[in-house]
Design an enzyme around this catalytic site. Structure first.
Site, PDB file in Angstrom:
ATOM      1  N   CYS A 296     -12.537 -27.902   8.861  1.00  0.00           N
ATOM      2  CA  CYS A 296     -11.387 -27.168   8.327  1.00  0.00           C
ATOM      3  C   CYS A 296     -10.255 -28.118   7.967  1.00  0.00           C
ATOM      4  O   CYS A 296      -9.995 -29.100   8.669  1.00  0.00           O
ATOM      5  CB  CYS A 296     -10.904 -26.139   9.352  1.00  0.00           C
ATOM      6  SG  CYS A 296      -9.509 -25.147   8.777  1.00  0.00           S
TER       7      CYS A 296
ATOM      8  N   ASP B 291      -7.662  -7.194   1.111  1.00  0.00           N
ATOM      9  CA  ASP B 291      -6.632  -7.431   2.118  1.00  0.00           C
ATOM     10  C   ASP B 291      -7.163  -6.999   3.473  1.00  0.00           C
ATOM     11  O   ASP B 291      -8.022  -6.125   3.552  1.00  0.00           O
ATOM     12  CB  ASP B 291      -5.350  -6.647   1.798  1.00  0.00           C
ATOM     13  CG  ASP B 291      -5.517  -5.156   2.050  1.00  0.00           C
ATOM     14  OD1 ASP B 291      -5.259  -4.712   3.177  1.00  0.00           O
ATOM     15  OD2 ASP B 291      -5.944  -4.427   1.119  1.00  0.00           O
TER      16      ASP B 291
ATOM     17  N   HIS C 287      -4.938 -21.095  11.261  1.00  0.00           N
ATOM     18  CA  HIS C 287      -6.339 -21.445  11.037  1.00  0.00           C
ATOM     19  C   HIS C 287      -7.127 -20.285  10.430  1.00  0.00           C
ATOM     20  O   HIS C 287      -7.868 -20.467   9.451  1.00  0.00           O
ATOM     21  CB  HIS C 287      -7.007 -21.876  12.341  1.00  0.00           C
ATOM     22  CG  HIS C 287      -8.489 -22.008  12.206  1.00  0.00           C
ATOM     23  ND1 HIS C 287      -9.082 -23.087  11.585  1.00  0.00           N
ATOM     24  CD2 HIS C 287      -9.498 -21.159  12.545  1.00  0.00           C
ATOM     25  CE1 HIS C 287     -10.393 -22.914  11.566  1.00  0.00           C
ATOM     26  NE2 HIS C 287     -10.675 -21.756  12.146  1.00  0.00           N
TER      27      HIS C 287
ATOM     28  N   CYS D 123      -6.997 -27.107   7.676  1.00  0.00           N
ATOM     29  CA  CYS D 123      -5.716 -26.465   7.970  1.00  0.00           C
ATOM     30  C   CYS D 123      -4.845 -27.353   8.864  1.00  0.00           C
ATOM     31  O   CYS D 123      -5.314 -28.314   9.484  1.00  0.00           O
ATOM     32  CB  CYS D 123      -5.926 -25.099   8.625  1.00  0.00           C
ATOM     33  SG  CYS D 123      -6.320 -25.140  10.396  1.00  0.00           S
TER      34      CYS D 123
ATOM     35  N   ASP E 170       0.849  -1.189   0.000  1.00  0.00           N
ATOM     36  CA  ASP E 170       0.000   0.000   0.000  1.00  0.00           C
ATOM     37  C   ASP E 170       0.886   1.240   0.000  1.00  0.00           C
ATOM     38  O   ASP E 170       2.106   1.148   0.141  1.00  0.00           O
ATOM     39  CB  ASP E 170      -0.971  -0.017   1.177  1.00  0.00           C
ATOM     40  CG  ASP E 170      -0.288   0.054   2.528  1.00  0.00           C
ATOM     41  OD1 ASP E 170       0.928   0.288   2.569  1.00  0.00           O
ATOM     42  OD2 ASP E 170      -0.974  -0.120   3.546  1.00  0.00           O
TER      43      ASP E 170
ATOM     44  N   CYS F 113      -6.076 -27.522  12.646  1.00  0.00           N
ATOM     45  CA  CYS F 113      -7.234 -28.379  12.901  1.00  0.00           C
ATOM     46  C   CYS F 113      -6.913 -29.860  12.705  1.00  0.00           C
ATOM     47  O   CYS F 113      -7.541 -30.723  13.329  1.00  0.00           O
ATOM     48  CB  CYS F 113      -8.399 -27.960  12.014  1.00  0.00           C
ATOM     49  SG  CYS F 113      -9.125 -26.375  12.510  1.00  0.00           S
TER      50      CYS F 113
END
Length: 402
Positions: free
Chosen positions: A334, A296, A365, A336, A87, A339
């Site tokens: 999930c 974002d 996560h 991930c 940015d 998890c």
């Protein structure tokens, strides 16, 4: 261009960069200081992250854009092989400059004041027509950003997609000030285009960067549309305009979709549209439906460090007593790493013991949850079942949020 929602601006597509393609809609994790806090870049990549966004203001203050440039640019510096965004620094200069940290939008307190500043804070930033003079939040040293300086910093940082320097206003600013700010940001945008071309011609040893203009105008339809038309009309000395557009500025949550729709209606169809600073599921659905391509937000990682975790059934805090003996994962649906390997009871213990691993596991996560949600939204657009997916997902999300 990919698929398109019926009678709406929502769509799927691809943004091509020197470091790879970004399939949109896409969530862009925020690595403010060239790191997504608490996790490895490799982990973000393994969990589906297509690109990361870093902050020009923070990297300017520390370690300095010259060091990042010497390292080979942002991606090489942080060991991230894919596309990168930076940015302009405008948000941080303004928000930190009036003591609000990262919170300037999404609600209104019903009053307007052009000298708005957080309670008990000192004003650290002063805006004029040429740029912004500000004090570092780190040590109080004085600095100055102009459109040209922002472009110079971002070219040294070397991200694939960079943003024009803009003036961020708040919901407290008056209509008259918002008008002046849109005009000022328009003039700064032209200066950014001009400087961007000069730097591109000088720095042929680096990959070409795409410059996005930033749309302000708060919650006023005429100002938002004026800002869009103004930015779209601008070109640099080479006749080229902006490669894409960022939708930023102050807005209330319930007006998010309306404002994105105003902007999408005015912006060219063949240019990407980036929504600055959103990640909550209901906000993402609304923004995508109305034409935003990428997003974002620091929120997934920030709330993770405070023990808040996301599931499709809502957000909850894993450090509360009810999870002390809960030997199930954060979310059984999930996929991930956290998890698959850890329980709520273990995460509860880590937070109570103040172990750093707690932040790492919960950030993994939350980032995966957000990336996967937007990936699933993209698949629903391509598969022509967006409305059904939205209804199903938000039908589960809302009860727990209440």
């Amino acid at each position: 261009m990919g698929a398109r929602l019926d009678n709406r601006h929502g769509r799927s597509g691809v943004i091509a960069t020197p470091h790879g393609e970004i399939r949109t809609p896409a969530f862009i994790p925020v690595g403010t200081q060239a790191t997504v806090k608490a996790v490895l870049p490799e982990t973000i990549r393994e969990h589906g992250g297509q690109a990361v966004l870093a902050n020009a203001y923070h990297l300017y203050l520390r370690p300095g854009p010259d060091i990042v440039d010497e390292a080979g640019g942002l991606g090489a510096f942080m060991n991230w092989p894919g596309p990168t965004f930076t940015d302009s620094g405008g948000f941080q200069v303004m928000s930190l400059g009036v003591g609000f940290k990262k919170v300037l939008a999404m609600e209104s307190v019903g009053v307007q004041n052009d000298d708005v500043i957080a309670k008990g804070k000192e004003r650290l930033a002063k805006v004029d027509d040429d740029g912004v003079t500000f004090k570092s939040h780190l040590d109080g040293s004085r600095h100055r950003f102009t459109p040209e300086v922002s472009m110079q910093i971002q070219h040294h940082l070397g991200a694939d997609i960079i943003f024009a320097f803009d003036e961020l206003t708040t919901l407290l600013n008056t209509r008259a000030y918002q008008e002046r700010s849109v005009q000022r940001t328009h003039k700064w945008a032209q200066r950014c285009l001009d400087e961007h071309l000069l730097l591109t011609q000088e720095r042929t040893h680096r990959p070409r960067q795409a410059l996005f203009g930033v749309i302000q105008g708060a919650q006023y339809e005429d100002l938002r549309r004026e800002a869009c038309r103004g930015l779209r009309s601008l070109t640099g000395p080479d006749g080229e305009g902006f490669a894409g557009y960022g939708i930023g500025g102050a807005l209330e949550k319930h007006n998010l979709g309306t404002i994105v729709e105003w902007c999408s209606a005015e912006l060219p169809e063949d240019k990407p549209r980036h929504m600055l600073g959103i990640s909550e599921p209901e906000d993402v659905f609304v923004a995508v439906e109305n034409g935003a391509d990428t997003f974002d937000c620091v929120n997934p990682s920030r709330v993770a460090r405070n023990a808040a975790v996301y599931t499709l059934d809502g957000r909850y805090n894993v450090d509360t007593s009810r999870y002390r003996r809960d030997f199930t994962p954060i979310d059984p649906e999930c996929d991930c790493y956290t998890c698959a390997n850890y329980t709520k009871a273990y995460l509860h213990h880590l937070f109570k013991a103040k172990e750093m691993l707690a932040s790492t596991l919960c950030t993994i996560h939350n980032e995966r949850f957000t990336i996967r949600l937007v990936d699933d939204i993209r698949a629903s657009i391509d598969g022509d079942y967006f409305d059904e997916f939205k209804e199903q997902t938000l039908g589960r999300w809302r009860p727990r949020r209440k």
